[in-house]
Write a protein that holds these residues in place. Structure first.
Motif, PDB file in Angstrom:
ATOM      1  N   UNK A 339       0.822  -1.203   0.000  1.00  0.00           N
ATOM      2  CA  UNK A 339       0.000   0.000   0.000  1.00  0.00           C
ATOM      3  C   UNK A 339       0.857   1.254   0.000  1.00  0.00           C
ATOM      4  N   UNK A 340       0.350   2.291  -0.603  1.00  0.00           N
ATOM      5  CA  UNK A 340       1.042   3.575  -0.676  1.00  0.00           C
ATOM      6  C   UNK A 340       1.356   4.080   0.730  1.00  0.00           C
ATOM      7  N   UNK A 341       2.615   4.473   0.955  1.00  0.00           N
ATOM      8  CA  UNK A 341       3.036   4.897   2.284  1.00  0.00           C
ATOM      9  C   UNK A 341       3.537   3.763   3.148  1.00  0.00           C
ATOM     10  N   UNK A 342       3.698   2.566   2.532  1.00  0.00           N
ATOM     11  CA  UNK A 342       4.185   1.403   3.278  1.00  0.00           C
ATOM     12  C   UNK A 342       3.286   1.067   4.461  1.00  0.00           C
ATOM     13  N   UNK A 343       1.982   1.171   4.245  1.00  0.00           N
ATOM     14  CA  UNK A 343       1.004   0.923   5.308  1.00  0.00           C
ATOM     15  C   UNK A 343       0.855  -0.575   5.524  1.00  0.00           C
ATOM     16  N   UNK A 344       1.005  -1.011   6.772  1.00  0.00           N
ATOM     17  CA  UNK A 344       0.799  -2.414   7.128  1.00  0.00           C
ATOM     18  C   UNK A 344      -0.690  -2.687   7.289  1.00  0.00           C
ATOM     19  N   UNK A 345      -1.101  -3.884   6.915  1.00  0.00           N
ATOM     20  CA  UNK A 345      -2.496  -4.277   7.065  1.00  0.00           C
ATOM     21  C   UNK A 345      -2.707  -4.817   8.470  1.00  0.00           C
ATOM     22  N   UNK A 346      -3.701  -4.281   9.152  1.00  0.00           N
ATOM     23  CA  UNK A 346      -4.002  -4.672  10.532  1.00  0.00           C
ATOM     24  C   UNK A 346      -5.453  -5.128  10.605  1.00  0.00           C
ATOM     25  N   UNK A 347      -5.642  -6.365  11.075  1.00  0.00           N
ATOM     26  CA  UNK A 347      -6.939  -7.017  10.978  1.00  0.00           C
ATOM     27  C   UNK A 347      -7.812  -6.849  12.215  1.00  0.00           C
ATOM     28  N   UNK A 348      -7.246  -6.600  13.374  1.00  0.00           N
ATOM     29  CA  UNK A 348      -8.059  -6.532  14.574  1.00  0.00           C
ATOM     30  C   UNK A 348      -8.395  -7.917  15.113  1.00  0.00           C
ATOM     31  N   UNK A 349      -9.334  -8.012  16.055  1.00  0.00           N
ATOM     32  CA  UNK A 349     -10.254  -6.958  16.493  1.00  0.00           C
ATOM     33  C   UNK A 349      -9.645  -5.908  17.415  1.00  0.00           C
ATOM     34  N   UNK A 350      -8.380  -6.045  17.765  1.00  0.00           N
ATOM     35  CA  UNK A 350      -7.751  -5.032  18.608  1.00  0.00           C
ATOM     36  C   UNK A 350      -7.665  -3.691  17.869  1.00  0.00           C
ATOM     37  N   UNK A 351      -7.592  -2.641  18.632  1.00  0.00           N
ATOM     38  CA  UNK A 351      -7.417  -1.302  18.081  1.00  0.00           C
ATOM     39  C   UNK A 351      -6.095  -1.257  17.328  1.00  0.00           C
ATOM     40  N   UNK A 352      -6.110  -0.782  16.106  1.00  0.00           N
ATOM     41  CA  UNK A 352      -4.908  -0.780  15.275  1.00  0.00           C
ATOM     42  C   UNK A 352      -3.875   0.199  15.815  1.00  0.00           C
ATOM     43  N   UNK A 353      -2.608  -0.107  15.578  1.00  0.00           N
ATOM     44  CA  UNK A 353      -1.547   0.811  15.988  1.00  0.00           C
ATOM     45  C   UNK A 353      -1.561   2.028  15.076  1.00  0.00           C
TER      46      UNK A 353
END
Length: 494
Positions: A339-353
């Motif tokens: 993803x643009x900006x080197x964004x990591x995919x975070x699935x949850x259900x925890x609050x994403x960093x």
């Protein structure tokens, strides 16, 4: 470019409220870029956005600068406002991503919902607001939403109202439309391939209760939702009313049918729970106030309002942002590695960093999840009680509560299959859907507007309430609206 040719609309969503509205058609985006002057002012944003409106938009844009825009991608030439949401992308199994095609730009509904005796004020100069939470990866309420008449205080917290303001509408023009804000999460790809043949309509409703300040530190605290999300009573301290904004963006997810991979929003959210929208007011205040007072035609079309000067769709499409030099090497559309900006995919259900603004590193080939993949609930395709508003899938629609209740056994405790290396999260606890009362029709009236015959039926329903002590029988009158479209032969239930 597809046009937004309206069939016909009724906005009888809320009993006892005014319900005039218009749809601001923004036929193409001015940019796909990592720019967000609200969350990341003065620097490169955390993630990419689909941006619409005045082309003076920038990393630190002001109201005055928006007003000085050379053009706007929206149909009304005076609307130099800025509208933006995260873009949707498809990630292949090898980590490569590409942006999903946007269908028809974006619609921004201006809904004039107010209780009897309340006045709706135009957004003032310098007004800004944000709806949604980019780091959210779960839903804290029951699935599906209970009938609004049954909502308790637990259903009406600002946290939960904000979560209910998100919709991921499964589009299939061969069927009756799904209700808006029915599904608050992104369906899994197998479901989309099988059901959403015309894509996903990402929706977000903005709060309309206002404390009078043009902005707040987090761009949210000066606003609040009424207690029914899109109507109802404003909380104490937020008694002022502004137009209810509702953003719709259609993404052509069906173009990736049978491709191996997943859909994910630009902020690294594959769930849809972290969907969000931003708005900076760019109207001449007097023009906007005139629109609020005079644009009451039930069609909702801008051409039916004498206040606005309109441009052609071709002129909308030509309006583009001059990309900042610092973003010249960005390739947010792809295909690209991640993803643009080197964004990591975070699935949850925890609050994403939190994401890091200004990141210019090359994206990783395969973004690594920071948490295990969570199982998502499943909701069947359902139909709304109201009719479709236009042939390209735009429009508010109201949940067919009886239909949802009858499907409760199919909804409860269903979850997506886990991957080989990630355990399935427990299915969310589902309360039983309430049985819907049925009564007798005690009176009917009809009226005609814009070539459409509307039938209003008053249904008397006996409702029994169980409490610790014996309770008396209560009787209520429910309104049901039936619509017969002379030209198209449509019949919808409201």
């Amino acid at each position: 470019m597809k046009s937004f040719t309206s069939l016909s609309v009724t906005m009888a969503l809320l009993s006892g409220t005014t319900h005039a509205f218009w749809r601001m058609e923004c036929h193409d985006r001015i940019a796909l870029a990592r720019i967000d002057p609200l969350v990341d002012p003065g620097t490169v944003s955390q993630h990419s956005h689909a941006i619409h409106g005045g082309n003076a938009f920038s990393m630190d844009v002001t109201y005055e600068q928006l007003r000085a825009s050379e053009c706007t991608s929206c149909l009304a030439t005076d609307d130099k406002s800025a509208y933006w949401t995260p873009s949707m992308h498809f990630q292949y199994e090898n980590g490569t991503t590409e942006v999903v095609r946007q269908v028809g730009g974006m619609l921004a509904y201006y809904l004039l919902f107010a209780n009897s005796g309340e006045e709706i004020e135009a957004f003032p100069e310098g007004f800004r607001m944000l709806a949604g939470d980019t780091r959210l990866r779960n839903f804290t309420g029951p699935v599906p939403d209970p009938e609004k008449s049954l909502w308790t205080a637990k259903d009406k917290t600002q946290l939960l109202l904000g979560q209910k303001a998100i919709g991921m509408n499964c589009l299939n023009y061969a069927k009756d439309p799904e209700p808006s804000m029915y599904r608050h999460f992104l369906p899994d790809k197998d479901y989309m391939d099988a059901n959403c043949v015309n894509g996903i309509r990402a929706e977000i409703f903005f709060p309309s209760c206002w404390n009078g300040d043009p902005d707040s530190d987090n761009h949210k605290d000066h606003m609040a939702y009424p207690d029914l999300v899109n109507g109802g009573t404003c909380p104490e301290g937020f008694e002022k009313r502004v137009p209810s904004l509702f953003f719709e963006t259609i993404w052509d997810t069906y173009a990736f049918k049978d491709a191996k991979g997943q859909f994910v929003f630009a902020n690294g959210d594959p769930t849809g729970y972290g969907y969000h929208g931003d708005f900076i007011m760019g109207w001449n205040v007097d023009t906007l106030q005139s629109g609020i007072e005079q644009c009451t035609n039930e069609s909702g079309q801008l051409k039916d309002c004498p206040v606005f000067e309109l441009q052609t769709e071709a002129d909308c499409d030509k309006c583009k942002l001059s990309m900042p030099h610092v973003l010249s090497d960005d390739d947010c559309a792809g295909p690209a590695d991640g993803l643009c900006g080197n964004v990591a995919i975070q699935y949850g259900p925890e609050y994403a960093s939190a994401l890091k603004p200004g990141n210019s590193e090359a994206p990783s080939a395969v973004p690594t999840p920071t948490t295990p993949v969570q199982a998502m609930p499943t909701l069947p395709y359902t139909t709304a009680k109201s009719a479709v508003t236009d042939q390209y899938g735009g429009g508010l629609s109201v949940a067919n509560v009886n239909g949802i209740a009858s499907q409760a056994s199919e909804i409860n405790a269903q979850a997506a299959a886990p991957t080989d290396d990630a355990p399935a999260a427990p299915a969310p606890t589902q309360p039983p859907a309430p049985e819907q009362p049925h009564g007798s029709i005690v009176s009917t009236t009809t009226y005609t507007s814009a070539g459409v015959v509307y039938e209003v039926a008053i249904e008397e329903v006996a409702v029994y309430v169980t409490v610790e002590a014996p309770a008396p029988q209560k009787r209520h009158a429910h309104h049901m609206h039936h619509r017969r479209d002379r030209e198209h032969g449509l019949l919808g239930r409201y």
